[in-house]
Motif scaffolding. Sequence first.
Motif, PDB file in Angstrom:
ATOM      1  N   VAL A  46      18.585 -20.522   6.857  1.00 47.54           N
ATOM      2  CA  VAL A  46      17.550 -19.759   6.157  1.00 47.54           C
ATOM      3  C   VAL A  46      17.970 -19.662   4.692  1.00 47.54           C
ATOM      4  O   VAL A  46      18.726 -18.779   4.295  1.00 47.54           O
ATOM      5  CB  VAL A  46      17.372 -18.351   6.772  1.00 47.54           C
ATOM      6  CG1 VAL A  46      16.284 -17.589   6.042  1.00 47.54           C
ATOM      7  CG2 VAL A  46      17.053 -18.466   8.248  1.00 47.54           C
ATOM      8  N   VAL A  47      17.497 -20.626   3.911  1.00 46.59           N
ATOM      9  CA  VAL A  47      17.758 -20.671   2.473  1.00 46.59           C
ATOM     10  C   VAL A  47      16.448 -20.955   1.753  1.00 46.59           C
ATOM     11  O   VAL A  47      15.484 -21.424   2.352  1.00 46.59           O
ATOM     12  CB  VAL A  47      18.831 -21.732   2.106  1.00 46.59           C
ATOM     13  CG1 VAL A  47      20.183 -21.374   2.671  1.00 46.59           C
ATOM     14  CG2 VAL A  47      18.427 -23.115   2.572  1.00 46.59           C
ATOM     15  N   LYS A  48      16.410 -20.668   0.462  1.00 45.83           N
ATOM     16  CA  LYS A  48      15.181 -20.784  -0.316  1.00 45.83           C
ATOM     17  C   LYS A  48      14.587 -22.196  -0.269  1.00 45.83           C
ATOM     18  O   LYS A  48      13.378 -22.368  -0.161  1.00 45.83           O
ATOM     19  CB  LYS A  48      15.446 -20.370  -1.768  1.00 45.83           C
ATOM     20  CG  LYS A  48      14.211 -20.297  -2.615  1.00 45.83           C
ATOM     21  CD  LYS A  48      13.265 -19.237  -2.116  1.00 45.83           C
ATOM     22  CE  LYS A  48      12.070 -19.128  -3.041  1.00 45.83           C
ATOM     23  NZ  LYS A  48      11.020 -18.299  -2.479  1.00 45.83           N
ATOM     24  N   ASP A  49      15.418 -23.232  -0.347  1.00 45.42           N
ATOM     25  CA  ASP A  49      14.910 -24.609  -0.327  1.00 45.42           C
ATOM     26  C   ASP A  49      14.171 -24.914   0.971  1.00 45.42           C
ATOM     27  O   ASP A  49      13.127 -25.572   0.962  1.00 45.42           O
ATOM     28  CB  ASP A  49      16.052 -25.612  -0.493  1.00 45.42           C
ATOM     29  CG  ASP A  49      16.652 -25.590  -1.889  1.00 45.42           C
ATOM     30  OD1 ASP A  49      16.071 -24.934  -2.780  1.00 45.42           O
ATOM     31  OD2 ASP A  49      17.691 -26.234  -2.079  1.00 45.42           O
ATOM     32  N   VAL A  50      14.696 -24.442   2.079  1.00 46.33           N
ATOM     33  CA  VAL A  50      14.059 -24.680   3.382  1.00 46.33           C
ATOM     34  C   VAL A  50      12.763 -23.883   3.474  1.00 46.33           C
ATOM     35  O   VAL A  50      11.753 -24.377   3.984  1.00 46.33           O
ATOM     36  CB  VAL A  50      15.026 -24.340   4.535  1.00 46.33           C
ATOM     37  CG1 VAL A  50      14.328 -24.411   5.880  1.00 46.33           C
ATOM     38  CG2 VAL A  50      16.232 -25.277   4.508  1.00 46.33           C
ATOM     39  N   GLU A  51      12.766 -22.658   2.961  1.00 46.55           N
ATOM     40  CA  GLU A  51      11.544 -21.847   2.953  1.00 46.55           C
ATOM     41  C   GLU A  51      10.464 -22.510   2.092  1.00 46.55           C
ATOM     42  O   GLU A  51       9.291 -22.536   2.467  1.00 46.55           O
ATOM     43  CB  GLU A  51      11.843 -20.439   2.437  1.00 46.55           C
ATOM     44  CG  GLU A  51      12.709 -19.627   3.376  1.00 46.55           C
ATOM     45  CD  GLU A  51      13.128 -18.288   2.798  1.00 46.55           C
ATOM     46  OE1 GLU A  51      12.755 -17.987   1.636  1.00 46.55           O
ATOM     47  OE2 GLU A  51      13.828 -17.548   3.509  1.00 46.55           O
ATOM     48  N   THR A  52      10.859 -23.076   0.963  1.00 45.21           N
ATOM     49  CA  THR A  52       9.907 -23.774   0.094  1.00 45.21           C
ATOM     50  C   THR A  52       9.328 -24.998   0.792  1.00 45.21           C
ATOM     51  O   THR A  52       8.123 -25.277   0.698  1.00 45.21           O
ATOM     52  CB  THR A  52      10.588 -24.182  -1.227  1.00 45.21           C
ATOM     53  OG1 THR A  52      11.095 -23.007  -1.874  1.00 45.21           O
ATOM     54  CG2 THR A  52       9.629 -24.906  -2.154  1.00 45.21           C
ATOM     55  N   MET A  53      10.170 -25.731   1.508  1.00 46.05           N
ATOM     56  CA  MET A  53       9.701 -26.897   2.265  1.00 46.05           C
ATOM     57  C   MET A  53       8.713 -26.461   3.344  1.00 46.05           C
ATOM     58  O   MET A  53       7.716 -27.146   3.581  1.00 46.05           O
ATOM     59  CB  MET A  53      10.868 -27.642   2.892  1.00 46.05           C
ATOM     60  CG  MET A  53      10.447 -28.826   3.745  1.00 46.05           C
ATOM     61  SD  MET A  53       9.584 -30.143   2.869  1.00 46.05           S
ATOM     62  CE  MET A  53      10.973 -31.091   2.304  1.00 46.05           C
ATOM     63  N   ALA A  54       8.965 -25.323   3.996  1.00 43.66           N
ATOM     64  CA  ALA A  54       8.047 -24.821   5.015  1.00 43.66           C
ATOM     65  C   ALA A  54       6.684 -24.496   4.409  1.00 43.66           C
ATOM     66  O   ALA A  54       5.643 -24.817   4.993  1.00 43.66           O
ATOM     67  CB  ALA A  54       8.639 -23.589   5.688  1.00 43.66           C
ATOM     68  N   VAL A  55       6.682 -23.903   3.227  1.00 43.74           N
ATOM     69  CA  VAL A  55       5.412 -23.611   2.529  1.00 43.74           C
ATOM     70  C   VAL A  55       4.688 -24.907   2.195  1.00 43.74           C
ATOM     71  O   VAL A  55       3.469 -25.022   2.381  1.00 43.74           O
ATOM     72  CB  VAL A  55       5.679 -22.778   1.252  1.00 43.74           C
ATOM     73  CG1 VAL A  55       4.424 -22.674   0.401  1.00 43.74           C
ATOM     74  CG2 VAL A  55       6.201 -21.401   1.612  1.00 43.74           C
ATOM     75  N   LEU A  56       5.422 -25.901   1.717  1.00 42.86           N
ATOM     76  CA  LEU A  56       4.824 -27.200   1.394  1.00 42.86           C
ATOM     77  C   LEU A  56       4.207 -27.845   2.624  1.00 42.86           C
ATOM     78  O   LEU A  56       3.071 -28.345   2.579  1.00 42.86           O
ATOM     79  CB  LEU A  56       5.876 -28.121   0.789  1.00 42.86           C
ATOM     80  CG  LEU A  56       5.455 -29.555   0.487  1.00 42.86           C
ATOM     81  CD1 LEU A  56       4.355 -29.585  -0.555  1.00 42.86           C
ATOM     82  CD2 LEU A  56       6.643 -30.366   0.035  1.00 42.86           C
ATOM     83  N   LEU A  57       4.937 -27.815   3.748  1.00 42.29           N
ATOM     84  CA  LEU A  57       4.410 -28.402   4.985  1.00 42.29           C
ATOM     85  C   LEU A  57       3.176 -27.651   5.472  1.00 42.29           C
ATOM     86  O   LEU A  57       2.234 -28.264   5.966  1.00 42.29           O
ATOM     87  CB  LEU A  57       5.498 -28.428   6.059  1.00 42.29           C
ATOM     88  CG  LEU A  57       6.650 -29.407   5.801  1.00 42.29           C
ATOM     89  CD1 LEU A  57       7.756 -29.197   6.818  1.00 42.29           C
ATOM     90  CD2 LEU A  57       6.163 -30.840   5.805  1.00 42.29           C
ATOM     91  N   ASN A  58       3.178 -26.327   5.335  1.00 43.73           N
ATOM     92  CA  ASN A  58       1.988 -25.539   5.694  1.00 43.73           C
ATOM     93  C   ASN A  58       0.801 -25.945   4.826  1.00 43.73           C
ATOM     94  O   ASN A  58      -0.326 -26.055   5.320  1.00 43.73           O
ATOM     95  CB  ASN A  58       2.266 -24.038   5.542  1.00 43.73           C
ATOM     96  CG  ASN A  58       3.001 -23.464   6.719  1.00 43.73           C
ATOM     97  OD1 ASN A  58       2.795 -23.878   7.854  1.00 43.73           O
ATOM     98  ND2 ASN A  58       3.875 -22.519   6.457  1.00 43.73           N
TER      99      ASN A  58
END
Length: 64
Positions: A46-58
């Motif tokens: 759970v890091v910011k880069d992974v959270e950003t990727m999740a937003v992009l995929l959404n």
Amino acid sequence: MEKLEVKGGNRISGTIVISGSKNATLPILASTILTNKKIIINNVPVVKDVETMAVLLNTLGSTV
């Protein structure tokens, strides 16, 4: 470090838990857009880069 040498009379044994790697997780997440199948990825940090990727995929229509 090329090698780690342990000298002693006692055999080393046990287990360790390896945490997820952001650098491995991001390309794995990116590759999920190549299929319509449900994909489960475990041990994701759970890091910011992974959270950003999740937003992009959404944004692209995936459910994360």
